[in-house]
Design a protein around this motif. Structure first.
Motif, PDB file in Angstrom:
ATOM      1  N   HIS A 168      37.946  10.293  18.280  1.00  0.00           N
ATOM      2  CA  HIS A 168      37.274   9.006  18.457  1.00  0.00           C
ATOM      3  C   HIS A 168      35.875   8.971  17.845  1.00  0.00           C
ATOM      4  O   HIS A 168      35.000   8.259  18.336  1.00  0.00           O
ATOM      5  CB  HIS A 168      37.227   8.622  19.935  1.00  0.00           C
ATOM      6  N   LYS A 169      35.686   9.693  16.758  1.00  0.00           N
ATOM      7  CA  LYS A 169      34.436   9.583  16.015  1.00  0.00           C
ATOM      8  C   LYS A 169      34.459   8.376  15.086  1.00  0.00           C
ATOM      9  O   LYS A 169      33.413   7.926  14.623  1.00  0.00           O
ATOM     10  CB  LYS A 169      34.176  10.860  15.200  1.00  0.00           C
ATOM     11  N   VAL A 170      35.656   7.880  14.780  1.00  0.00           N
ATOM     12  CA  VAL A 170      35.790   6.658  13.989  1.00  0.00           C
ATOM     13  C   VAL A 170      36.760   5.722  14.700  1.00  0.00           C
ATOM     14  O   VAL A 170      37.586   6.152  15.511  1.00  0.00           O
ATOM     15  CB  VAL A 170      36.282   6.948  12.550  1.00  0.00           C
ATOM     16  N   SER A 189      36.682   4.791   8.335  1.00  0.00           N
ATOM     17  CA  SER A 189      36.711   5.880   7.368  1.00  0.00           C
ATOM     18  C   SER A 189      37.908   5.668   6.442  1.00  0.00           C
ATOM     19  O   SER A 189      39.023   5.408   6.905  1.00  0.00           O
ATOM     20  CB  SER A 189      36.827   7.234   8.082  1.00  0.00           C
ATOM     21  N   ASP A 244      38.758  13.144  12.708  1.00  0.00           N
ATOM     22  CA  ASP A 244      37.683  12.359  13.331  1.00  0.00           C
ATOM     23  C   ASP A 244      38.253  11.228  14.180  1.00  0.00           C
ATOM     24  O   ASP A 244      37.714  10.904  15.244  1.00  0.00           O
ATOM     25  CB  ASP A 244      36.756  11.780  12.255  1.00  0.00           C
ATOM     26  N   SER A 276      40.723  15.321   7.110  1.00  0.00           N
ATOM     27  CA  SER A 276      39.430  15.371   7.786  1.00  0.00           C
ATOM     28  C   SER A 276      39.148  14.080   8.552  1.00  0.00           C
ATOM     29  O   SER A 276      38.722  14.104   9.714  1.00  0.00           O
ATOM     30  CB  SER A 276      38.317  15.626   6.762  1.00  0.00           C
ATOM     31  N   ILE A 277      39.409  12.936   7.927  1.00  0.00           N
ATOM     32  CA  ILE A 277      39.087  11.684   8.603  1.00  0.00           C
ATOM     33  C   ILE A 277      40.071  11.376   9.730  1.00  0.00           C
ATOM     34  O   ILE A 277      39.703  10.724  10.711  1.00  0.00           O
ATOM     35  CB  ILE A 277      38.990  10.512   7.605  1.00  0.00           C
TER      36      ILE A 277
END
Length: 300
Positions: free
Chosen positions: A143-145, A100, A139, A135-136
């Motif tokens: 651990h979404k990215v 991201s 994430d 926001s990133i």
């Protein structure tokens, strides 16, 4: 206290401790409050001590509870690290890799940074996202990215556990349509005084540095537009709406892609670039490839 710990019960305790109440933990875990309360009672019996005490409508950790929470934080942090490591382990089929990037970063630079990840000796299924830095980073924390690319480091103010890997920096080059370039090229940077400018919005780190630079030189341009999206800013610049700047390392790319001319450059203002990971040590081979290639790119 028995040696064996029920980690499901410990996870319930950990969630309640961080959420501040059983009701909030219930919403997060999608489990009834009665179930959580019952499991906490079992954990307290196993521990031999109470972990919470009432504090109004909420709960407050006891001394034992605070001790257990410190260990639980480490246990579940290690679990996250294990998840990260396993995401880098070869598997059948392509390995998912999610990057991201901050909206402020020029797309050409993001491409140059990410592209080496697709050339490593492994099948990579790349997902590239972008958004506001706060926001990133959120994430990344859950651990979404796998990696965040940004022009500023993460700080303690965001209360996110992450690690900065500085990739390098670049001075700025200023561009304009051929007609505007001919008018404002001479006597740069003072030719920017009263010139039409297209700039990143003020929440961007480079904009703050640029404004300070202008102030020091007593240069006062006319701001014709402010943009979160660097691609849109370049499109307006291509149309002759104003002068814009980009990192010097992509100056040739910008001139070719947008049919604009260089009117000047400066190294007195530099845009910095960071890779931000959830791990102190880079383990994922794709992340390592990005960091290594970016450092070489930014040495130019």
């Amino acid at each position: 206290m028995p040696n064996a710990i029920n980690y499901k019960h410990l996870n319930y305790f950990w969630t309640v401790a961080h959420e501040g109440s059983i009701a909030k933990a219930s919403e997060k875990l999608h489990i009834t409050p009665q179930t959580i309360s019952g499991q906490l009672s079992l954990l307290e019996k196993r521990m031999g001590n109470e972990l919470f005490e009432r504090d109004g409508r909420g709960l407050r950790l006891t001394e034992t509870g605070r001790l257990v929470l410190r260990y639980a934080d480490e246990i579940f942090e290690l679990g996250k690290e294990l998840n990260d490591v396993l995401r880098g382990v070869p598997a059948i089929g392509p390995s998912e890799f999610i990057v991201s990037s901050a909206s402020a970063l020029p797309k050409a630079i993001v491409y140059k940074m990410i592209e080496p990840a697709l050339r490593i000796d492994r099948d990579i299924n790349l997902t590239s996202l972008e958004g506001p830095i706060e926001s990133i980073l959120a994430d990344l924390a859950i651990h979404k990215v796998d990696l965040v690319l940004s022009d500023k480091p993460v700080t303690g103010a965001l209360n996110i556990k992450a690690y900065n890997h500085k990739l390098g920096e670049s001075g700025l080059t200023f561009f304009a349509s051929p007609l505007l370039a001919k008018k404002y090229k001479n006597n740069f940077p003072y030719s920017l005084n009263n010139a039409p400018l297209l700039l990143p919005t003020k929440q961007n780190e480079i904009r703050q540095l640029f404004d300070h630079w202008l102030s020091e030189k007593n240069i006062y341009p006319i701001i014709r537009g402010q943009f979160d999206d660097s691609a849109l800013m370049k499109a307006f610049g291509q149309a002759g709406m104003g002068i814009f700047f980009m990192p010097s390392i992509i100056a040739d790319d910008v001139c070719r892609a947008f049919n604009v001319k260089v009117i000047g450059e400066t190294n007195e203002v530099k845009q910095q670039f960071y890779a931000i990971s959830a791990e102190r040590k880079v383990r994922h081979p794709a992340v390592a490839a990005i960091c290594d290639a970016a450092k070489l790119l930014l040495l130019k």
